[in-house]
Design a protein around this motif. Structure first.
Motif, PDB file in Angstrom:
ATOM      1  N   ARG B 238      31.227   6.646 -11.648  1.00  0.00           N
ATOM      2  CA  ARG B 238      32.334   6.026 -10.905  1.00  0.00           C
ATOM      3  C   ARG B 238      31.840   5.203  -9.729  1.00  0.00           C
ATOM      4  O   ARG B 238      32.324   4.118  -9.468  1.00  0.00           O
ATOM      5  CB  ARG B 238      33.274   7.107 -10.368  1.00  0.00           C
ATOM      6  N   THR B 239      30.870   5.739  -8.994  1.00  0.00           N
ATOM      7  CA  THR B 239      30.485   5.075  -7.750  1.00  0.00           C
ATOM      8  C   THR B 239      29.381   4.031  -7.933  1.00  0.00           C
ATOM      9  O   THR B 239      29.329   3.066  -7.191  1.00  0.00           O
ATOM     10  CB  THR B 239      30.009   6.109  -6.698  1.00  0.00           C
ATOM     11  N   VAL B 240      28.506   4.241  -8.934  1.00  0.00           N
ATOM     12  CA  VAL B 240      27.340   3.349  -9.050  1.00  0.00           C
ATOM     13  C   VAL B 240      27.560   2.189 -10.018  1.00  0.00           C
ATOM     14  O   VAL B 240      27.122   1.066  -9.762  1.00  0.00           O
ATOM     15  CB  VAL B 240      26.088   4.157  -9.467  1.00  0.00           C
ATOM     16  N   LEU B 241      28.231   2.479 -11.150  1.00  0.00           N
ATOM     17  CA  LEU B 241      28.369   1.442 -12.171  1.00  0.00           C
ATOM     18  C   LEU B 241      29.562   0.548 -11.864  1.00  0.00           C
ATOM     19  O   LEU B 241      30.617   0.640 -12.467  1.00  0.00           O
ATOM     20  CB  LEU B 241      28.510   2.089 -13.552  1.00  0.00           C
ATOM     21  N   GLN B 242      29.393  -0.313 -10.878  1.00  0.00           N
ATOM     22  CA  GLN B 242      30.449  -1.258 -10.512  1.00  0.00           C
ATOM     23  C   GLN B 242      29.847  -2.355  -9.641  1.00  0.00           C
ATOM     24  O   GLN B 242      28.780  -2.189  -9.067  1.00  0.00           O
ATOM     25  CB  GLN B 242      31.570  -0.539  -9.771  1.00  0.00           C
ATOM     26  N   PRO B 243      30.569  -3.494  -9.562  1.00  0.00           N
ATOM     27  CA  PRO B 243      30.047  -4.581  -8.737  1.00  0.00           C
ATOM     28  C   PRO B 243      29.924  -4.132  -7.279  1.00  0.00           C
ATOM     29  O   PRO B 243      30.699  -3.283  -6.828  1.00  0.00           O
ATOM     30  CB  PRO B 243      31.109  -5.676  -8.870  1.00  0.00           C
TER      31      PRO B 243
END
Lengths: 172, 244
Positions: B238-243
Motif C-alpha cells: 500500500r505505501t511503497v508501490l505508488q507514485p
C-alpha cells in the motif's frame, strides 16, 4: 532420528563452519568425487518446550512450523510446560504439532509460560520485554541485575505479575 | 519512460525480468522486494512460474522450513537473497557487522543463508544501496563463500547483485566480478568508485534498461492488489508501490 551425524549441503568455506567443532567436511562414502559438510548429532540432556495443551500422560500439542518435535525426540529428558492441561491430547487435535507421551518426561501447567515469547492465538510476543532482555545481555552486570529483578528468588506468579499488565488468556 | 520508480520499485522491476517461466522461484521471510518482483514476473515474463513467498499468508505454499530441503533436493531454480556486505572473493555476509565475538549488529543470516546459497540453482542478491560499506575488500563474516573446491558440489551459475546504482555479476569459475549494467544517473566509473574492490574491465558497460511505464503500471496496480489480497506484505504494498 537417532543417527550419529547427518550430511549437509552448504556451509563449506563459511565462517560458521570455522567457529564450530561439531561440523567437519567429509567424503561421501558412496561417491569419492564428492565431499559434504557433516554435522554431529545434537542430543541435549534436557529440553524444555512450551505446549498449547498437554494431558496428564504427557501427550502434548507443540508449536507448529518449528523444530520443537525434533528437539524433543533428540533430547534425553523432555519437560513440557503447557498453557492448558486437558483430559486427553491426540494426534488428531488441531492447532499444534502432536507429540506422544512416550517422548515426554514431565508436564508442568504454566499458563503464560512462553513469555516473553508468544503463543499464536493466545498472546503476542512481548517486544518491549525482549528489548529489555537484549539490553541486559550486553554486560554481565546488567544481566545480573536482570536476573535479580525477574528470576532469582522469584516465583512464576511473581514473574507473571511483574511482566503482564493484562491477564493471560486461555488459562485452563 | 515518464514515470519514475522509487528504490524498491526499481529493484523489484529489474529482478522481475530474471524470473524464468516454468521455473520454481522463492524468497524468504521479510522479503518484500523479491515478493513484488515475482508477482510482477507472473503478469509479464513468466506467467507459468511457480512462486513461493515465505511470510505471505496465501502464497507461502505451506512450505515453512521445508524450503531448505526443497532447495537441497535441487528443486529450487531461483532464490532471492539479501546480504549486508560483499567482498572481492564473492563472499557475502548476513551474520554480523564488526567483530563476530562482540558484534555491533547481529543479522539473521545464521538461519539458512549457508544452505540456500549453496543449493538453489541461481541466486539473486539485492541491496537498497550501493556504497563502499556494502562492497568491501573482505567481509566481516563469511555467511556464504563465493568459491568452493570442486568436491563441494553446488550449482555453478553466476550470481547477480541488484543495487540502487548497478547490476553486478560474479562468475564462480574465474572467481571475479563484472559490471553487468549501470542504472540511469550513474557512470561505470562512479559505480567502480562506490565499490571497494575491482569490477574488472569497465570500458564497455551497458546502461540498465530502466523500468518501463508498463512495468511500473502493473507493479502499482495488479501486483499491489495481489499483494494486498493474498496477505503478502499488504502494508508495504500500500505505501511503497505508488507514485511518489
Amino acid at each position: 532420528m537417532g543417527v550419529p551425524y547427518i550430511p549437509v549441503r552448504g556451509l563449506a568455506g563459511t565462517d560458521v563452519f570455522k567457529r564450530r567443532d561439531d561440523m567437519i567436511i567429509a567424503p561421501n562414502p558412496f561417491d569419492p568425487t564428492e565431499e559434504t559438510v557433516v554435522a554431529l548429532a545434537q542430543n541435549p540432556d534436557v529440553a524444555i518446550l512450551h505446549a498449547l495443551r498437554a494431558d496428564r500422560d504427557g501427550n502434548a500439542l507443540l508449536r507448529k512450523h518449528g523444530e520443537d518435535v525434533m528437539i524433543a525426540q533428540a533430547s534425553r529428558r523432555v519437560i513440557v510446560t503447557a498453557e492448558e492441561i486437558v483430559d486427553k491430547v491426540t494426534a488428531d487435535d488441531e492447532g499444534g504439532e502432536y507429540i506422544s507421551a512416550i517422548n515426554v518426561t514431565a508436564v508442568v501447567h504454566a499458563p503464560g509460560g512462553a513469555h516473553p515469547s508468544g503463543v499464536p492465538g493466545l498472546y503476542e510476543m512481548d517486544e518491549e520485554h525482549i528489548r529489555e532482555y537484549i539490553k541486559a545481555s550486553q554486560s554481565d552486570e546488567a544481566f545480573q541485575a536482570y536476573l535479580n529483578r525477574y528470576v532469582l528468588g522469584k516465583s512464576e506468579a511473581e514473574y507473571q505479575s511483574m511482566v503482564r499488565a493484562a491477564p493471560v488468556l486461555g488459562d485452563g | 519512460m515518464g514515470a519514475k520508480a522509487n528504490t524498491d520499485e526499481l529493484l523489484a522491476v529489474l529482478m522481475s525480468r530474471e524470473v524464468r517461466d516454468w521455473e520454481t522461484s522463492a524468497c524468504g521471510a521479510v522479503s518484500m522486494i523479491p515478493a513484488a518482483a515475482m508477482l510482477l514476473a507472473e503478469v509479464t515474463v513468466a506467467p507459468n512460474a511457480e512462486i513461493i513467498i515465505l511470510g505471505s499468508e496465501k502464497l507461502d505454499r505451506n512450505l515453512g522450513k521445508d524450503i531448505h530441503f526443497l532447495s537441497q533436493r535441487g528443486k529450487l531454480d531461483l532464490f532471492f537473497h539479501s546480504a549486508v556486505q560483499f567482498d572481492a572473493e564473492g563472499n557475502f555476509n548476513l551474520h554480523v557487522i564488526g567483530d563476530p565475538n562482540a558484534p555491533e549488529r547481529r543479522l539473521p543470516g545464521g538461519y539458512g543463508s549457508g544452505l540456500m546459497s549453496y543449493t538453489a540453482k541461481r541466486i539473486l542478491f539485492f541491496r537498497t544501496e550501493h556504497t563502499p560499506r556494502t562492497f568491501v575488500e573482505k567481509v566481516d563474516f563469511i555467511s556464504g563463500a563465493g568459491k568452493t573446491p570442486p568436491e563441494i558440489k553446488r550449482p555453478q551459475e553466476p550470481f547477480k547483485i541488484f543495487t540502487t546504482a548497478a547490476v553486478l555479476r560474479f562468475d564462480r569459475g574465474p572467481g571475479c566480478y563484472s559490471l553487468e549494467s549501470v542504472h540511469e544517473g550513474y557512470t561505470a566509473q562512479q559505480v567502480q568508485s562506490l565499490t571497494g574492490f575491482s569490477l574488472g574491465d569497465i570500458s564497455n558497460v551497458p546502461q540498465t534498461v530502466m523500468p518501463t511505464d508498463e512495468e511500473l503500471r502493473l507493479l502499482r496496480t495488479e501486483v499491489r492488489d495481489r499483494m494486498i489480497e493474498t496477505g503478502t506484505y499488504p502494508e508495504w504494498a500500500r505505501t511503497v508501490l505508488q507514485p511518489a
